[in-house]
Design a protein around this motif. Structure first.
Motif, short mmCIF file in Angstrom:
data_model
loop_
_atom_site.label_atom_id
_atom_site.label_comp_id
_atom_site.label_asym_id
_atom_site.label_seq_id
_atom_site.Cartn_x
_atom_site.Cartn_y
_atom_site.Cartn_z
N LYS A 16 -37.56 -25.01 -29.75
CA LYS A 16 -37.66 -23.56 -29.53
C LYS A 16 -38.82 -22.98 -30.32
CE LYS A 16 -32.83 -22.54 -28.32
NZ LYS A 16 -31.58 -21.88 -28.76
N PHE A 17 -39.00 -23.46 -31.57
CA PHE A 17 -40.13 -23.00 -32.38
C PHE A 17 -41.45 -23.47 -31.75
CE2 PHE A 17 -43.25 -23.81 -35.79
CZ PHE A 17 -43.40 -22.51 -36.25
N TYR A 18 -41.44 -24.70 -31.26
CA TYR A 18 -42.63 -25.27 -30.60
C TYR A 18 -43.03 -24.40 -29.40
CZ TYR A 18 -45.07 -28.60 -27.49
OH TYR A 18 -45.96 -29.21 -26.64
N ILE A 19 -42.06 -24.00 -28.60
CA ILE A 19 -42.34 -23.15 -27.43
C ILE A 19 -42.82 -21.77 -27.85
CG2 ILE A 19 -41.24 -21.95 -25.48
CD1 ILE A 19 -39.51 -24.49 -25.13
N GLU A 20 -42.21 -21.25 -28.91
CA GLU A 20 -42.59 -19.93 -29.40
C GLU A 20 -44.01 -19.93 -29.97
OE1 GLU A 20 -42.24 -15.98 -29.87
OE2 GLU A 20 -40.76 -17.28 -28.90
N SER A 21 -44.52 -21.09 -30.33
CA SER A 21 -45.85 -21.20 -30.94
C SER A 21 -46.98 -21.27 -29.92
CB SER A 21 -45.90 -22.45 -31.84
OG SER A 21 -44.89 -22.39 -32.84
N PHE A 22 -46.67 -21.28 -28.66
CA PHE A 22 -47.71 -21.25 -27.63
C PHE A 22 -48.36 -19.87 -27.56
CE2 PHE A 22 -45.78 -25.09 -25.71
CZ PHE A 22 -46.94 -25.79 -25.38
N SER A 23 -49.56 -19.83 -27.01
CA SER A 23 -50.22 -18.55 -26.73
C SER A 23 -49.40 -17.79 -25.70
CB SER A 23 -51.65 -18.77 -26.24
OG SER A 23 -51.67 -19.72 -25.20
N LYS A 34 -32.79 -21.40 -21.66
CA LYS A 34 -31.43 -21.59 -21.13
C LYS A 34 -31.17 -23.06 -20.85
CE LYS A 34 -28.49 -20.31 -17.20
NZ LYS A 34 -28.40 -19.53 -15.93
N GLN A 35 -32.17 -23.75 -20.30
CA GLN A 35 -32.01 -25.18 -20.00
C GLN A 35 -31.96 -26.00 -21.29
OE1 GLN A 35 -31.19 -25.66 -17.00
NE2 GLN A 35 -31.83 -23.60 -16.39
N ILE A 36 -32.73 -25.60 -22.30
CA ILE A 36 -32.70 -26.30 -23.58
C ILE A 36 -31.31 -26.23 -24.20
CG2 ILE A 36 -33.52 -26.17 -25.98
CD1 ILE A 36 -36.28 -25.41 -24.82
N ALA A 37 -30.71 -25.04 -24.15
CA ALA A 37 -29.36 -24.86 -24.71
C ALA A 37 -28.35 -25.73 -23.95
CB ALA A 37 -28.97 -23.40 -24.65
N LYS A 38 -28.47 -25.76 -22.63
CA LYS A 38 -27.54 -26.55 -21.82
C LYS A 38 -27.73 -28.04 -22.08
CE LYS A 38 -25.95 -27.14 -17.04
NZ LYS A 38 -26.08 -26.67 -15.64
N LEU A 39 -28.97 -28.48 -22.20
CA LEU A 39 -29.25 -29.90 -22.48
C LEU A 39 -28.73 -30.30 -23.86
CD1 LEU A 39 -32.90 -30.00 -21.10
CD2 LEU A 39 -31.03 -31.44 -20.27
#
Length: 669
Positions: free
Chosen positions: A110-117, A131-136
């Motif tokens: 989640k932090f990795y995704i938040e660090s994108f431009s 949502k998919q990350i939480a389900k996985l």
């Protein structure tokens, strides 16, 4: 283990990830909700790998010093040639390091995704990836999924897979997912052979001037394959040409893939709009374009757009996009064509290549929305050519399709004319079918079609018509009402087809006893009316007025309205060529609606001459009224290329029947 660099191998490998990791936690038709965003994420991760360390170091050194750090990080995120990528990720995590902390993998990704431009985060949000990350994570599949995507033989770096090939991989995955979930035909992308043909048709005879800027647009851009094809075609012939791509897509996941693809190719990703419907939410409303290319959805209901589209058509007319008319609600293809024409330049040349099924060519009678749109297209001389393609070209449908080539600036030899090309036999069978796609258009066939288009001369598979040749005047042919009248048990039964008579025995009461009582009372009244009419006798009358007097006398006791009496007379009548004309108060013959017919008269033919030769010759007392005439346009493509085939001899057919009959009898034994 060798890196996979073959497109089919890579898409197959990724599909295998879905089957091995997601089974149980997801239904097969839900796999794409995970696989598509993680494929995009893996591609971003691979593209950023070269300059990852510089970006992270720059961020750590400046995050507390500089408020607007975005330009600095963009300058650091480059490819091996030093070209800016246009996006970045300042997290120390990547697909490899995420696996080093299995216990905190959900928080870390989640932090990795938040660090994108921001431009990448917008893309991932449309995948609803969190949502998919939480389900996985809840299903204990997140670590395994990332591990599978991190397999050493899955090489998604630009060294192994070009941006063009990556786009093809996305399309291949979407095709497989579409088959699994039974998506509608042509939902998200168009086969590459069709795109190549459309692209070349779009640019036939176009000279590209160095240093100029060309704007290309697709209002239903899917994964962006058509836009990319156009740019590749232009820049191949003129590398100095600046080509800017624009598009809009309604599906959020496909929109995200298209935008991601554009971003990775160095295009201006913000020019891809969505996810929303182009018809009701044109996010490029003030833009005009040099070239437009599209495969709008076939036969899709545009109910969701109806309110806004109808309002625009009524309030803005030809100042808006849909002034020519609105097609039936079940198919919006002609709305897309109108929309694209509205995007033509006011002072400059624009060209359009759009593919449809057969419906927009002929659906809708004179005066209908579809016909009026075609009328507007022909009267403005927009349609340059129409090419019929082979069937079974698309992955999810076998229907035949047509490419429309439209422009607001025809060459002198094409002015006022339309070229029809029958290319339905220009295909090669595929060794292995891909869904419903069993045919492909080879490069040789594409060259043949393009040469035919350029040649602009008639032949067995080419017809050239004037615009007016597709138009016709629909006239309503009236014949006088001539009836005989008679009261017989058989004709009395016709009264039940008259709604007012039928309703006499119906009740709207919700109370059962009242309902039964009212229905019985009504049935008795019906019988009473019939009995009263029988008192007239069964003599045959040929004059309305005489019979009307008899009926009024018989039904005088019922206090019925004149309209009821009139309909009773009509139900007791039959057409009779020997009877007197039924006339109105002015003594003019009334038209018999049962004998009413229509004729389609080509615009190039004189209406009065046609009427005399084709109607009055058979019905000397027929007539038509000019005010009821309607102008229509249609393209009966198959009719223009119809070749009569001599039927087989009857003896040959009889022999085949006898042979089959004998075989059946033998089997029965």
């Amino acid at each position: 283990m060798r890196n996979l660099t073959n497109i089919s191998e890579i898409s197959g490998f990724i599909w295998g990830i879905a089957d091995s990791v997601l089974r149980g936690a997801y239904k097969r038709n839900e796999y794409q909700k995970v696989i598509l965003p993680f494929t995009v994420l893996k591609r971003f991760d691979s593209v950023l790998e070269y300059s990852k360390k510089d970006v992270v170091d720059t961020y750590e050194a400046n995050k507390d010093k500089i408020e607007f750090i975005d330009p600095i990080l963009n300058a650091k995120a480059v490819d091996e040639n030093g070209e800016e990528l246009g996006f970045y990720n300042y997290s120390r995590f990547d697909f490899k390091t995420l696996l080093q902390d299995p216990d905190n993998i959900e928080e870390n990704i989640k932090f990795y995704i938040e660090s994108f431009s921001k431009n990448v985060k917008d893309i991932l949000e449309n995948f609803d990836i969190e949502k998919q990350i939480a389900k996985l994570s809840k299903a204990n599949n997140l670590y395994l999924l990332i591990k599978k995507f991190n397999e050493t033989n899955l090489g998604l770096s630009p060294k192994n897979i070009s941006n063009h090939d990556m786009g093809t991989i996305f399309e291949e995955l979407i095709r497989k997912f579409s088959e699994t979930s039974n998506e509608e035909a042509g939902e998200h992308f168009t086969p590459r052979d069709v795109v190549k043909l459309m692209t070349e048709l779009l640019f036939v005879g176009e000279e590209q001037t160095s240093g100029s800027i060309k704007l290309v647009y697709d209002p239903a851009c899917g994964t962006g394959g058509m836009l990319t094809s156009c740019k590749e075609f232009i820049t191949k012939s003129n590398p100095d040409m600046d080509v800017v791509l624009y598009g809009q897509e309604i599906n959020d996941e496909i929109y995200a893939i298209c935008k991601a693809d554009m971003l990775m190719k160095g295009e201006e990703a913000d020019y891809i709009k969505g996810p929303s419907s182009t018809l009701s939410d044109d996010q490029l409303s003030s833009n005009k374009f040099d070239y437009m290319i599209s495969n709008p959805p076939y036969g899709r209901d545009w109910e969701q757009d109806k309110e806004i589209v109808t309002k625009e058509a009524e309030e803005d007319g030809f100042d808006g996009r849909f002034g020519a008319g609105l097609p039936r609600k079940s198919d919006g293809q002609l709305l897309f064509i109108q929309h694209m024409i509205s995007k033509m330049k006011d002072n400059g040349k624009s060209r359009i290549a759009v593919i449809t099924n057969g419906s927009p060519l002929f659906t809708g009678d004179a005066g209908s929305g579809e016909s009026n749109i075609r009328k507007w297209i022909f009267e403005n001389d927009y349609l340059e050519a129409l090419i019929a393609l082979p069937d079974q070209l698309f992955f999810n449908t076998g229907i035949g399709t047509y490419v429309w080539v439209l422009t607001n600036e025809k060459t002198p030899q094409r002015e006022g004319k339309v070229q029809l090309i029958d290319a339905r036999e220009e295909y090669t069978g595929m060794r292995k079918s891909l869904g419903s796609k069993r045919h492909t258009i080879t490069n040789e066939s594409i060259d043949k079609i393009i040469d035919t288009y350029k040649d602009f001369s008639e032949g067995d598979n080419v017809k050239i018509f004037y615009n007016e040749d597709f138009g016709y005047t629909k006239i309503t042919v009236e014949r006088p009402m001539q009836l005989n009248y008679q009261v017989t048990p058989e004709r009395l039964e016709n009264l039940y087809s008259y709604s007012a008579f039928k309703k006499l025995a119906e009740s709207k009461s919700k109370d059962l006893e009242t309902k039964i009582a009212e229905e019985e009372k009504g049935k008795k009244q019906q019988e009473a009316i019939k009995e009263a009419l029988l008192t007239i006798g069964d003599d045959l009358y040929t004059d309305w007025d005489t019979f009307e007097t008899k009926v009024k006398q018989a039904l005088n006791q019922f206090d019925l309205k004149p309209a009821f009496i009139k309909n009773v007379i009509e139900k007791l009548s039959e057409h009779d060529d020997t009877a007197e004309y039924v006339t109105d108060k002015k003594g003019k013959p009334k038209a018999d609606s049962n004998l009413r017919d229509t004729e389609k008269i080509p615009l190039v033919q004189n209406i009065d001459d046609y009427f005399e030769d084709e109607v009055l010759k058979y019905y000397s007392d027929a007539w038509f009224e000019d005010k009821k005439n309607k102008i229509g346009y249609e393209i009966n493509f198959t009719q223009y290329f119809y070749v009569y085939e001599q039927p087989r001899p009857l003896e040959e057919i009889e022999a085949d029947i006898n042979k089959v009959t004998a075989e059946i009898q033998e089997l029965l034994k």
